[in-house]
Write a protein that holds these residues in place. Sequence first.
Motif, PDB file in Angstrom:
ATOM      1  N   SER A  42       0.832  -1.203   0.000  1.00  0.00           N
ATOM      2  CA  SER A  42       0.000   0.000   0.000  1.00  0.00           C
ATOM      3  C   SER A  42       0.869   1.256   0.000  1.00  0.00           C
ATOM      4  CB  SER A  42      -0.928  -0.009   1.219  1.00  0.00           C
ATOM      5  OG  SER A  42      -1.807   1.086   1.202  1.00  0.00           O
ATOM      6  N   PHE A  43       1.934   1.228   0.773  1.00  0.00           N
ATOM      7  CA  PHE A  43       2.855   2.374   0.811  1.00  0.00           C
ATOM      8  C   PHE A  43       3.607   2.525  -0.510  1.00  0.00           C
ATOM      9  CE2 PHE A  43       3.000   1.208   5.535  1.00  0.00           C
ATOM     10  CZ  PHE A  43       1.938   2.037   5.824  1.00  0.00           C
ATOM     11  N   ARG A  44       4.050   1.416  -1.083  1.00  0.00           N
ATOM     12  CA  ARG A  44       4.785   1.484  -2.347  1.00  0.00           C
ATOM     13  C   ARG A  44       3.900   2.027  -3.470  1.00  0.00           C
ATOM     14  NH1 ARG A  44       9.755  -0.176  -2.460  1.00  0.00           N
ATOM     15  NH2 ARG A  44      10.550  -1.585  -0.851  1.00  0.00           N
ATOM     16  N   LEU A  45       2.672   1.567  -3.534  1.00  0.00           N
ATOM     17  CA  LEU A  45       1.754   2.054  -4.552  1.00  0.00           C
ATOM     18  C   LEU A  45       1.489   3.548  -4.374  1.00  0.00           C
ATOM     19  CD1 LEU A  45      -0.800  -0.891  -4.696  1.00  0.00           C
ATOM     20  CD2 LEU A  45       0.851  -0.252  -6.467  1.00  0.00           C
ATOM     21  N   ALA A  46       1.398   3.991  -3.129  1.00  0.00           N
ATOM     22  CA  ALA A  46       1.153   5.411  -2.863  1.00  0.00           C
ATOM     23  C   ALA A  46       2.320   6.276  -3.331  1.00  0.00           C
ATOM     24  CB  ALA A  46       0.894   5.632  -1.379  1.00  0.00           C
ATOM     25  N   GLN A  69      10.318   0.927  10.481  1.00  0.00           N
ATOM     26  CA  GLN A  69      11.529   0.990   9.657  1.00  0.00           C
ATOM     27  C   GLN A  69      11.235   0.667   8.198  1.00  0.00           C
ATOM     28  OE1 GLN A  69      11.383  -0.287  12.710  1.00  0.00           O
ATOM     29  NE2 GLN A  69      13.361  -0.126  13.798  1.00  0.00           N
ATOM     30  N   ARG A  70      10.381  -0.333   7.959  1.00  0.00           N
ATOM     31  CA  ARG A  70      10.078  -0.712   6.578  1.00  0.00           C
ATOM     32  C   ARG A  70       9.298   0.385   5.874  1.00  0.00           C
ATOM     33  NH1 ARG A  70      13.058  -3.222   3.278  1.00  0.00           N
ATOM     34  NH2 ARG A  70      11.907  -3.764   1.403  1.00  0.00           N
ATOM     35  N   TYR A  71       8.348   0.972   6.576  1.00  0.00           N
ATOM     36  CA  TYR A  71       7.590   2.111   6.039  1.00  0.00           C
ATOM     37  C   TYR A  71       8.530   3.248   5.651  1.00  0.00           C
ATOM     38  CZ  TYR A  71       5.000   6.549   6.696  1.00  0.00           C
ATOM     39  OH  TYR A  71       4.496   7.827   6.591  1.00  0.00           O
ATOM     40  N   LEU A  72       9.448   3.581   6.542  1.00  0.00           N
ATOM     41  CA  LEU A  72      10.387   4.673   6.279  1.00  0.00           C
ATOM     42  C   LEU A  72      11.335   4.333   5.131  1.00  0.00           C
ATOM     43  CD1 LEU A  72      11.148   5.639   9.959  1.00  0.00           C
ATOM     44  CD2 LEU A  72       9.999   7.107   8.286  1.00  0.00           C
ATOM     45  N   HIS A  73      11.730   3.076   5.033  1.00  0.00           N
ATOM     46  CA  HIS A  73      12.586   2.654   3.929  1.00  0.00           C
ATOM     47  C   HIS A  73      11.888   2.894   2.591  1.00  0.00           C
ATOM     48  CE1 HIS A  73      15.383   0.286   1.518  1.00  0.00           C
ATOM     49  NE2 HIS A  73      14.337  -0.349   1.028  1.00  0.00           N
ATOM     50  N   ALA A 116       6.555  11.672   5.058  1.00  0.00           N
ATOM     51  CA  ALA A 116       5.974  10.712   5.998  1.00  0.00           C
ATOM     52  C   ALA A 116       4.992  11.424   6.922  1.00  0.00           C
ATOM     53  CB  ALA A 116       7.066  10.041   6.819  1.00  0.00           C
ATOM     54  N   ILE A 117       3.796  10.856   7.056  1.00  0.00           N
ATOM     55  CA  ILE A 117       2.793  11.363   7.993  1.00  0.00           C
ATOM     56  C   ILE A 117       2.543  10.241   8.982  1.00  0.00           C
ATOM     57  CG2 ILE A 117       0.542  12.446   8.262  1.00  0.00           C
ATOM     58  CD1 ILE A 117       2.195  13.969   6.251  1.00  0.00           C
ATOM     59  N   ILE A 118       3.083  10.362  10.184  1.00  0.00           N
ATOM     60  CA  ILE A 118       3.051   9.271  11.159  1.00  0.00           C
ATOM     61  C   ILE A 118       2.054   9.595  12.264  1.00  0.00           C
ATOM     62  CG2 ILE A 118       4.394   7.934  12.818  1.00  0.00           C
ATOM     63  CD1 ILE A 118       6.872   8.557  11.111  1.00  0.00           C
ATOM     64  N   GLU A 119       1.001   8.779  12.353  1.00  0.00           N
ATOM     65  CA  GLU A 119       0.022   8.975  13.423  1.00  0.00           C
ATOM     66  C   GLU A 119       0.405   8.125  14.633  1.00  0.00           C
ATOM     67  OE1 GLU A 119      -4.723   8.901  14.557  1.00  0.00           O
ATOM     68  OE2 GLU A 119      -4.114   8.739  12.449  1.00  0.00           O
ATOM     69  N   LEU A 120       0.512   8.761  15.775  1.00  0.00           N
ATOM     70  CA  LEU A 120       0.826   8.078  17.035  1.00  0.00           C
ATOM     71  C   LEU A 120      -0.475   7.581  17.635  1.00  0.00           C
ATOM     72  CD1 LEU A 120       3.252  10.839  18.351  1.00  0.00           C
ATOM     73  CD2 LEU A 120       3.858   8.766  17.069  1.00  0.00           C
ATOM     74  N   LYS A 121      -0.642   6.257  17.682  1.00  0.00           N
ATOM     75  CA  LYS A 121      -1.924   5.680  18.079  1.00  0.00           C
ATOM     76  C   LYS A 121      -2.027   5.373  19.570  1.00  0.00           C
ATOM     77  CE  LYS A 121      -4.799   4.763  15.618  1.00  0.00           C
ATOM     78  NZ  LYS A 121      -5.935   5.567  15.085  1.00  0.00           N
ATOM     79  N   GLN A 122      -0.926   5.526  20.296  1.00  0.00           N
ATOM     80  CA  GLN A 122      -0.975   5.332  21.741  1.00  0.00           C
ATOM     81  C   GLN A 122      -0.164   6.434  22.397  1.00  0.00           C
ATOM     82  OE1 GLN A 122       1.615   1.542  21.164  1.00  0.00           O
ATOM     83  NE2 GLN A 122       1.782   2.017  23.340  1.00  0.00           N
ATOM     84  N   TYR A 178      16.809   7.121   8.690  1.00  0.00           N
ATOM     85  CA  TYR A 178      16.440   7.013   7.280  1.00  0.00           C
ATOM     86  C   TYR A 178      16.521   8.365   6.574  1.00  0.00           C
ATOM     87  CZ  TYR A 178      15.085   2.207   8.047  1.00  0.00           C
ATOM     88  OH  TYR A 178      15.112   0.866   8.340  1.00  0.00           O
ATOM     89  N   ASP A 179      17.123   9.319   7.246  1.00  0.00           N
ATOM     90  CA  ASP A 179      17.279  10.667   6.689  1.00  0.00           C
ATOM     91  C   ASP A 179      15.927  11.270   6.314  1.00  0.00           C
ATOM     92  OD1 ASP A 179      18.816  12.881   6.035  1.00  0.00           O
ATOM     93  OD2 ASP A 179      19.068  12.263   3.945  1.00  0.00           O
TER      94      ASP A 179
END
Length: 247
Positions: free
Chosen positions: A22-26, A95-99, A108-114, A131-132
């Motif tokens: 899903s991330f790669r397609l985006a 890490q994989r998302y950031l890669h 990157a838009i990172i939602e903190l869920k907790q 990941y710079d």
Amino acid sequence: MDVMKIAHRGLSAWAPENTEISFRLATECDCFGVECDIWRTLDGTYVVSHDNSMKRMCGIKKLITESAYEDIKDIPVTGGNAVEESPTQHICTLQRYLHVLSESDKVAIIELKQEFENRELQEILEIVKSYDMLERTFFISGLAKSILRLRHDLCFPRERLQYVHGARPRDSYVPVNDALVDRLIYHGIGIDSRHTLLEERYVDRLHDEGLLVNVWTINTKKDYRRVIDDLGVDMITMNDVKNSFDK
């Protein structure tokens, strides 16, 4: 300035949400950023999932926060859009998302869920930095303490912090109001609101203070035109950023 489109949980209309595919397609789409949601496993691994429970996406009764990463990393994703047409996916690490994003030009838009303590937030920042991606990452959350810790304790840039409004049961039908906007302005934090809860006057107030306004989730041309033409928002979070409502 053109509106900034955000891929909600990746290209979630075309692949299982919050997965690597899903991330790669985006990243292949014409969008500004790619959103994900993160939790911390019992043994301290940060993983991507909208829900703490793995029931909806993986069909098992496990909570991420009560599981070791080794115990859940090989469980296949069985839910989400186009799951049968997609290669088998597993829970994605931060890490994989950031890669994936680091190989693109997306933000990157990172939602903190907790709720995360300063130590955990510092760990997350160090992962992002490795990941710079630190200069092109936004943090969003409906949990004010985590956002405020990033803002005041860890001095994360205010222009890349947003409070999520309307996602939890207690505020899902509560319109954005003066008291909320006053607090956001006081702390210098933008908003990421359910689009139906926002009025133009609050967008204007936040803009007057130099704060960004994001809305979710926009899936129809009518809503797309409303939030751009009537509200004048800066960012739009969409399940399908491949679909251009500009045409």
